[in-house]
Enzyme design. Structure first.
Site, mmCIF file in Angstrom:
data_model
loop_
_atom_site.group_PDB
_atom_site.id
_atom_site.type_symbol
_atom_site.label_atom_id
_atom_site.label_comp_id
_atom_site.label_asym_id
_atom_site.label_seq_id
_atom_site.Cartn_x
_atom_site.Cartn_y
_atom_site.Cartn_z
ATOM 1 C CD GLU A 174 -2.923 -1.136 0.260
ATOM 2 O OE1 GLU A 174 -3.487 0.326 -0.743
ATOM 3 O OE2 GLU A 174 -3.453 -2.032 -0.271
ATOM 4 C CB CYS B 93 -6.697 -3.084 5.912
ATOM 5 S SG CYS B 93 -7.027 -4.713 6.127
ATOM 6 C CG HIS C 246 -4.108 -5.156 1.457
ATOM 7 N ND1 HIS C 246 -4.558 -4.125 1.577
ATOM 8 C CD2 HIS C 246 -5.331 -5.761 2.486
ATOM 9 C CE1 HIS C 246 -5.342 -3.439 2.322
ATOM 10 N NE2 HIS C 246 -5.537 -4.933 3.087
#
Lengths: 200, 200, 200, 200
Positions: free
Chosen positions: B78, B141, B165
């Protein structure tokens, strides 16, 4: 007992074909059966020439044909092959047939004679994602499956045959967000399919 | 050197969470660094309480948070966490915030401070499909990632932090045609990410 | 000339079925041909009873069966129907057959006798996204297509027949990120398919 | 009241851009407000030069930027723009920045100031599939959104601004199985978004 397992050469701009990567890694004997491994060309005419001779000469008890289904996320066991070749993407010979039969005068379709549901159950039992597919497309994969089943039917053989599509390998999907599976897992899946077919 | 790695408990009807399956299998030392492994609850309030204390007490050099992104086919690192909690799906506390900030008065977003491009390159080098993601969503998350980066910023720490992820594991996708990855491959991916972060 | 066009009742938790929404909006005459519109139940036994009688009594020149293919983004004209009913999802009667033939002793498959490629070309010419599909699945849609083609073959009729799958309508996809199409566009697509079939 | 609405020129090998097709079809007045329509180039440098001047000179009450999100099936209203330009695909100038800020020293992100949830509700109320998106990517669309919000913030204006991504038009998806939407529906969606923003 004798099992013929085939995979394909690369096509569509790919440098490897995960079906052959997996097939070539199979042992020479599984469950007491001799494993014959062959790579097939991705050509409509090639497979229609090579495969009938191979099946009639080797007289295997089981034929498991495999190919790459880029984009599918799991192992898919094909249910049916249809009597048509139709593609706008040329094969590795540059041939792109439009709505031609695989074999003139042959039935519209053959169902796989492998125990397809048992194979799917066995794969899931080994923690490998799997399912039935109702179309092998109209490209060389379907032609290969149709050719094998038609050859066996015409020759009056008892050989069980079918087709298993496999995902891209991880190597093929490193930079593109597409589903993929480790070659080692695909190889194990084929071994499970062979064992199940020998029992089934 | 000290690395904090977190995974989540299961949520959304799943029986396992591949992030914790992978994290819990990591060794206690990687590249000379101590690896501290923690499972986080899938609750907005839980992670906002637990994580700041954990980071301030442990003072890790690197924080790698991980979570399940069901449907994504590859490992995604991310890029950014945003200051919003927004979900119609309740968390494991039954809490479903609508457009609330993670922390009142905090910036709109924080960029990951992990070497995200280097991690992607290293993963691909190890034959693991990977890419950058530009959204960690607005569920737990993202809240976890925002909480870690905000905590580190407020405390004036030098800790590098970010979120990775991971796809469904094969076990979760046995009967559904969704992309998945072997837990062992995910575990290896995290190890590669840790090694790269220690170097980067 | 006479054209029989069918759509389905809703199923799978949906409140409408875009196939019937579109069919019911067709005019009673297209290109000089009488248009007979019928809604079919989403039941394996229902369609196998109703459809043969309807075709033999009405003796239409063209039969266009339509159904919802939720998730497909475009109009898909089916190439082939196979002699199998296989579903873990029960039909609207609660019946979930496993690997049963549609008709015992019938061929493995029938190809559509509609001009499927000409229909796709005509749709694209009218700015409607369309393609050929190689599987109508093994649920009630495929059973319907197989039943029509088998009935026509057994009765020695010249009727051209086939199946067209349509996407979710916009109404069905308002809150879910799934492909959808305006009912009015689907209706127009069916009109184009009818005109093409009457010519073809 | 004054509304600035922008769409893009074609890019990525496409011959049209559905965002501009839709924007150019809007009326010159909606709900009593003047509608200023502008086509933007798909270039990082172009939009960063053109847009600030346009906003400061026109001083619109509402800015709605639109762009094509090929592959998305519905209208998506963007939540956030981030301060990064990152693309391996060159823009229409041939420029492919890697991890550069849109504006040096600007915040990491801006949230849209349009009433994004109200727009989604209004669209659904008009039977147009819609949702919130949490990423506008890191290509020119995100840069455009960031540029507008940063310009407005720096200038201390009260203008509400945001970005709406639209699917491929039907014309673009005729031969490819990708989600698409009629330009007329996209045009109507923008009108609904404008009306909602004027009220909101």
């Amino acid at each position: 007992m004798k099992v013929l397992v085939t995979g394909f050469e690369p096509f569509g701009g790919e440098e490897i074909n995960p079906s052959w990567e997996a097939v070539s890694g199979l042992p020479d004997e599984i469950g007491g059966a001799e494993i014959i491994k062959r790579q097939l060309p991705v050509t409509f005419n090639g497979v229609r020439k090579i495969l009938p001779r191979l099946i009639v000469e080797e007289r295997p008890d089981v034929v498991i044909l495999t190919g790459q289904a880029g984009g599918r996320p799991n192992i898919t066991v094909e249910r049916v092959a249809i009597n048509v070749m139709d593609s706008t993407m040329p094969d590795n010979d540059g041939f792109a047939p439009e709505d031609e039969p695989v074999f003139e005068g042959a039935p519209a379709a053959y169902f796989a004679t492998l125990p397809i549901k048992a194979i799917v159950r066995a794969l899931r039992g080994e923690k490998i994602p799997a399912g039935i597919s109702n179309t092998a497309g109209t490209y060389v994969c379907n032609t290969t499956m149709f050719t094998a089943l038609h050859t066996i039917a015409v020759a009056g053989m008892e050989t069980k045959a079918g087709f298993i599509h496999v995902p891209f390998s991880h190597e093929q999907a490193l930079e593109k967000p597409r589903p993929s599976m480790a070659v080692e897992t695909i190889r194990k899946a084929l071994e499970v399919a062979i064992r199940t077919s020998l029992r089934g």
